[in-house]
Motif scaffolding. Sequence first.
Motif, mmCIF file in Angstrom:
data_model
loop_
_atom_site.group_PDB
_atom_site.id
_atom_site.type_symbol
_atom_site.label_atom_id
_atom_site.label_comp_id
_atom_site.label_asym_id
_atom_site.label_seq_id
_atom_site.Cartn_x
_atom_site.Cartn_y
_atom_site.Cartn_z
ATOM 1 N N TYR A 1 -3.700 -9.794 -0.301
ATOM 2 C CA TYR A 1 -4.288 -10.578 0.783
ATOM 3 C C TYR A 1 -5.028 -11.833 0.322
ATOM 4 O O TYR A 1 -4.902 -12.866 0.957
ATOM 5 N N PRO A 2 -5.754 -11.804 -0.783
ATOM 6 C CA PRO A 2 -6.346 -13.065 -1.228
ATOM 7 C C PRO A 2 -5.293 -14.102 -1.636
ATOM 8 O O PRO A 2 -5.534 -15.293 -1.577
ATOM 9 N N ASN A 3 -4.108 -13.644 -2.022
ATOM 10 C CA ASN A 3 -3.031 -14.535 -2.445
ATOM 11 C C ASN A 3 -1.893 -14.553 -1.432
ATOM 12 O O ASN A 3 -0.736 -14.749 -1.795
ATOM 13 N N ALA A 4 -2.189 -14.347 -0.157
ATOM 14 C CA ALA A 4 -1.151 -14.196 0.866
ATOM 15 C C ALA A 4 -0.262 -15.426 0.983
ATOM 16 O O ALA A 4 0.906 -15.313 1.328
ATOM 17 N N GLY A 5 -0.774 -16.586 0.699
ATOM 18 C CA GLY A 5 0.026 -17.793 0.809
ATOM 19 C C GLY A 5 1.131 -17.877 -0.221
ATOM 20 O O GLY A 5 2.110 -18.586 -0.042
ATOM 21 N N ARG A 6 0.988 -17.134 -1.331
ATOM 22 C CA ARG A 6 1.988 -17.204 -2.408
ATOM 23 C C ARG A 6 3.119 -16.182 -2.248
ATOM 24 O O ARG A 6 4.073 -16.215 -3.004
ATOM 25 N N GLY A 7 3.013 -15.276 -1.307
ATOM 26 C CA GLY A 7 4.095 -14.315 -1.054
ATOM 27 C C GLY A 7 4.328 -13.347 -2.197
ATOM 28 O O GLY A 7 5.320 -13.438 -2.895
ATOM 29 N N GLY A 8 3.441 -12.406 -2.402
ATOM 30 C CA GLY A 8 3.581 -11.420 -3.474
ATOM 31 C C GLY A 8 4.636 -10.375 -3.152
ATOM 32 O O GLY A 8 4.816 -9.973 -2.008
ATOM 33 N N PHE A 9 5.345 -9.930 -4.184
ATOM 34 C CA PHE A 9 6.374 -8.903 -4.008
ATOM 35 C C PHE A 9 5.719 -7.529 -3.944
ATOM 36 O O PHE A 9 4.813 -7.237 -4.729
ATOM 37 N N PRO A 10 6.159 -6.647 -3.053
ATOM 38 C CA PRO A 10 5.553 -5.305 -2.935
ATOM 39 C C PRO A 10 5.961 -4.395 -4.102
ATOM 40 O O PRO A 10 6.819 -3.530 -3.987
ATOM 41 N N TRP A 11 5.307 -4.573 -5.243
ATOM 42 C CA TRP A 11 5.648 -3.842 -6.453
ATOM 43 C C TRP A 11 5.450 -2.330 -6.369
ATOM 44 O O TRP A 11 6.105 -1.597 -7.123
ATOM 45 N N PRO A 12 4.597 -1.779 -5.476
ATOM 46 C CA PRO A 12 4.483 -0.312 -5.427
ATOM 47 C C PRO A 12 5.770 0.395 -4.991
ATOM 48 O O PRO A 12 5.881 1.612 -5.116
#
Length: 91
Positions: free
Chosen positions: A42-53
């Motif tokens: 959420y703090p990096n929501a603009g960068r589109g993180g991949f759901p690694w779990p």
Amino acid sequence: METPRNEFLWRKAKQRASFKMHLRTYLVVNAGLWLIYLVTFYPNAGRGGFPWPVFPMLGWGIGLATHYLSAYGSLDEKNLAEKEYEKLLRN
């Protein structure tokens, strides 16, 4: 007076209890992994993180599925042997 245990049923009961503990651990650990992901995403929501779990869930899920089949399903050696024996009797 204590009745003697059926060893097959006792082994099956231990397998099922072991599966339930495995499932509980799977759920707690993966919930924790998703929580870590959400807190860091959420703090990096603009960068589109991949759901690694997803990767540990899938890998561990395969092991959990085979554990389930050995405890509740058709991976039981005694049942498989009995089915094969019955096939041989019919032939």
